[in-house]
Scaffold this motif. Sequence first.
Motif, mmCIF file in Angstrom:
data_model
loop_
_atom_site.group_PDB
_atom_site.id
_atom_site.type_symbol
_atom_site.label_atom_id
_atom_site.label_comp_id
_atom_site.label_asym_id
_atom_site.label_seq_id
_atom_site.Cartn_x
_atom_site.Cartn_y
_atom_site.Cartn_z
ATOM 1 N N TYR A 305 3.884 12.752 0.796
ATOM 2 C CA TYR A 305 3.987 12.953 -0.770
ATOM 3 C C TYR A 305 3.917 11.691 -1.190
ATOM 4 C CZ TYR A 305 5.536 17.591 0.254
ATOM 5 O OH TYR A 305 5.666 19.136 0.640
ATOM 6 N N VAL A 306 4.496 10.569 -1.053
ATOM 7 C CA VAL A 306 4.689 9.258 -1.555
ATOM 8 C C VAL A 306 3.363 8.718 -1.710
ATOM 9 C CG1 VAL A 306 5.726 6.886 -1.455
ATOM 10 C CG2 VAL A 306 7.109 8.891 -0.746
ATOM 11 N N ILE A 307 2.498 8.661 -0.622
ATOM 12 C CA ILE A 307 1.257 8.242 -0.635
ATOM 13 C C ILE A 307 0.272 8.798 -1.571
ATOM 14 C CG2 ILE A 307 -0.868 7.743 0.462
ATOM 15 C CD1 ILE A 307 0.736 7.478 3.054
ATOM 16 N N ASN A 308 0.455 10.130 -1.751
ATOM 17 C CA ASN A 308 -0.200 11.080 -2.816
ATOM 18 C C ASN A 308 0.353 10.735 -4.356
ATOM 19 O OD1 ASN A 308 -1.859 12.840 -3.839
ATOM 20 N ND2 ASN A 308 -0.468 14.686 -3.305
ATOM 21 N N LEU A 309 1.528 10.346 -4.531
ATOM 22 C CA LEU A 309 2.072 10.089 -5.639
ATOM 23 C C LEU A 309 1.556 8.711 -6.178
ATOM 24 C CD1 LEU A 309 4.132 10.621 -8.090
ATOM 25 C CD2 LEU A 309 5.559 9.164 -6.459
ATOM 26 N N ILE A 310 1.610 7.770 -5.212
ATOM 27 C CA ILE A 310 1.133 6.506 -5.901
ATOM 28 C C ILE A 310 -0.357 6.515 -6.028
ATOM 29 C CG2 ILE A 310 0.935 4.184 -5.243
ATOM 30 C CD1 ILE A 310 3.547 4.268 -3.603
ATOM 31 N N ASN A 311 -1.376 7.068 -5.166
ATOM 32 C CA ASN A 311 -2.712 7.108 -5.594
ATOM 33 C C ASN A 311 -3.131 7.832 -6.609
ATOM 34 O OD1 ASN A 311 -2.957 5.478 -3.059
ATOM 35 N ND2 ASN A 311 -3.586 7.200 -1.803
ATOM 36 N N THR A 312 -2.534 9.177 -6.580
ATOM 37 C CA THR A 312 -2.847 9.872 -7.938
ATOM 38 C C THR A 312 -2.464 9.067 -9.158
ATOM 39 O OG1 THR A 312 -2.450 11.946 -6.491
ATOM 40 C CG2 THR A 312 -2.463 12.166 -8.838
ATOM 41 N N ALA A 313 -1.203 8.624 -9.312
ATOM 42 C CA ALA A 313 -0.808 7.914 -10.453
ATOM 43 C C ALA A 313 -1.743 6.745 -10.760
ATOM 44 C CB ALA A 313 0.552 7.489 -10.360
ATOM 45 N N TYR A 314 -2.199 6.079 -9.564
ATOM 46 C CA TYR A 314 -3.167 5.174 -10.047
ATOM 47 C C TYR A 314 -4.574 5.431 -10.574
ATOM 48 C CZ TYR A 314 -6.672 1.456 -8.964
ATOM 49 O OH TYR A 314 -7.539 0.406 -9.222
ATOM 50 N N LYS A 315 -5.213 6.568 -9.818
ATOM 51 C CA LYS A 315 -6.354 7.156 -10.251
ATOM 52 C C LYS A 315 -6.290 7.611 -11.779
ATOM 53 C CE LYS A 315 -7.703 8.086 -5.555
ATOM 54 N NZ LYS A 315 -7.903 9.200 -4.673
ATOM 55 N N GLU A 316 -5.315 8.308 -11.891
ATOM 56 C CA GLU A 316 -5.169 9.425 -13.412
ATOM 57 C C GLU A 316 -4.710 8.345 -14.362
ATOM 58 O OE1 GLU A 316 -2.812 12.626 -13.098
ATOM 59 O OE2 GLU A 316 -4.209 13.628 -11.437
ATOM 60 N N LEU A 317 -3.759 7.380 -14.172
ATOM 61 C CA LEU A 317 -3.157 6.628 -15.198
ATOM 62 C C LEU A 317 -3.559 5.215 -15.171
ATOM 63 C CD1 LEU A 317 0.511 7.756 -14.467
ATOM 64 C CD2 LEU A 317 -0.903 8.785 -16.312
ATOM 65 N N LYS A 318 -4.308 4.782 -14.246
ATOM 66 C CA LYS A 318 -4.918 3.192 -14.238
ATOM 67 C C LYS A 318 -3.429 2.332 -14.355
ATOM 68 C CE LYS A 318 -9.011 5.021 -14.164
ATOM 69 N NZ LYS A 318 -9.642 5.294 -13.004
ATOM 70 N N ILE A 319 -2.520 2.791 -13.482
ATOM 71 C CA ILE A 319 -1.361 1.793 -13.495
ATOM 72 C C ILE A 319 -1.035 1.674 -12.082
ATOM 73 C CG2 ILE A 319 0.991 1.688 -14.037
ATOM 74 C CD1 ILE A 319 0.435 3.660 -16.453
ATOM 75 N N THR A 320 -0.474 0.546 -11.898
ATOM 76 C CA THR A 320 -0.362 0.410 -10.361
ATOM 77 C C THR A 320 1.145 0.216 -10.140
ATOM 78 O OG1 THR A 320 -0.318 -2.193 -10.807
ATOM 79 C CG2 THR A 320 -2.227 -1.556 -10.005
ATOM 80 N N TRP A 321 1.775 0.417 -8.819
ATOM 81 C CA TRP A 321 3.062 0.770 -8.549
ATOM 82 C C TRP A 321 3.672 0.059 -7.474
ATOM 83 C CZ3 TRP A 321 4.736 3.830 -12.507
ATOM 84 C CH2 TRP A 321 3.864 4.635 -13.337
#
Length: 434
Positions: A305-321
């Motif tokens: 879930y956490v991996i999916n959250l970070i990868n998706t947020a990076y792809k959709e928002l162009k923001i790193t975490w």
Amino acid sequence: MDCLGNIRFLDALEQPIQDLAHQLWVGSTLISEYATLENGESVWIKRPIGTTIDVRVRSSTSGEYKPKVKIQLVGEKTTFIVRSSKVLLKGVNLSAKDVATGTYLRSTYIVAEGDYLSRVADDNHTTTEELIRLNNLKSGTDIHPRQILKIPVKKVEAPTSSPESKSKSKEVKSTHHEKTKIIVVQQKDTLPLIAKLTDNSVDEIKKLNNLTSDNLSQNQKLNVYDRKVAVTQLQSEKKSKQKSVSPPKVKQAASQNKENKPVARVESSVQVKVGGLLPQACGGEKHYKRTLARIAELHSVYQPYVINLINTAYKELKITWVITDGYRSPTEQNALPSANTNAKALQSYHQYGLAIDIVSVRNGEITYLSDGRQSMEDSKKIGSIGQKIGLVWGGVWKKKDWPHFELHPHNKTWRELKPQLIKLGIENYRKLKF
């Protein structure tokens, strides 16, 4: 009425004793485990007037905490002085009211919030394997804030300089005309964490801001020395660390049961396979390693879930975490100020490996250290993504916790998980079954 008290440890020459590992007990209850600051101070404690505090100091030989002195809280705000009868050079044995120091201090390291073992190894010119062996750790992630790690003593450290020479060297460092910058204190920030992330010392931050204690408030502005490492220097360091240990990798695997519960396992490999955490999603190698270490601490059900959250947020928002907090022990949970959380030990999903705190990274910097407003805006954006994949987001709570995400497997609450965890043993949270 409560007393706000602190303890300061001094030697026979009235010199502060730094990095002294000690515990504070009230009866049979441990209320603090800490290491003294450069000025010899412990943490601030708040207890009713008349409360007796049992001060226990970690032995340099056995590693056990032994009772040294008891103090009784008086007054509304008081600093209590605990003195040693000796000048603390190396290898001394202290009496009942003395406190231990010497070569022991030079060969230990106090883990700060957000630390990971490979970084500790790099900072102390050793390897993760050596630290694991020396401290009998189970893995490279078996560390927690305020934990005391043994560090290999280098031969060049053998000569011990006099107290006068040490104080002079510190004075020279503080007289350098360095640039400063302002950071904004965020929820759950501590002085040791801010010091670690900004390459300042706690004492430097306190002097810059005229602080008399370690207490911070949310949205407080602090001046710190601007010691950001240049990009060219980072690149040269990467080349020189070709033999460094590779970070753990989380690989998602299919479930073999009919409920299709997600599972994951942590592996050690040079390559990050498809389905794992994207390195570019963390805004730099340092944040990537820290995030991988935090993911490895989580329960296997929560990891994908956490991996999916970070990868998706990076792809959709162009923001790193970066994940700043993952598993948190019951002791660490109880040590959090009440202003930050109402949850006590085993009342937070952090103790079950089912919660994280995640913040954005911009230009290689963790946003909540420099721009609280930007950090909050980014958290609001990732909040909806987390909710879509089935996570509970702290941003919708009455008492907002913007960076916080937790998983309730099969809608199980911590109240339902608590008996199982106690039966398994607190340290066996990864064996919880849902």
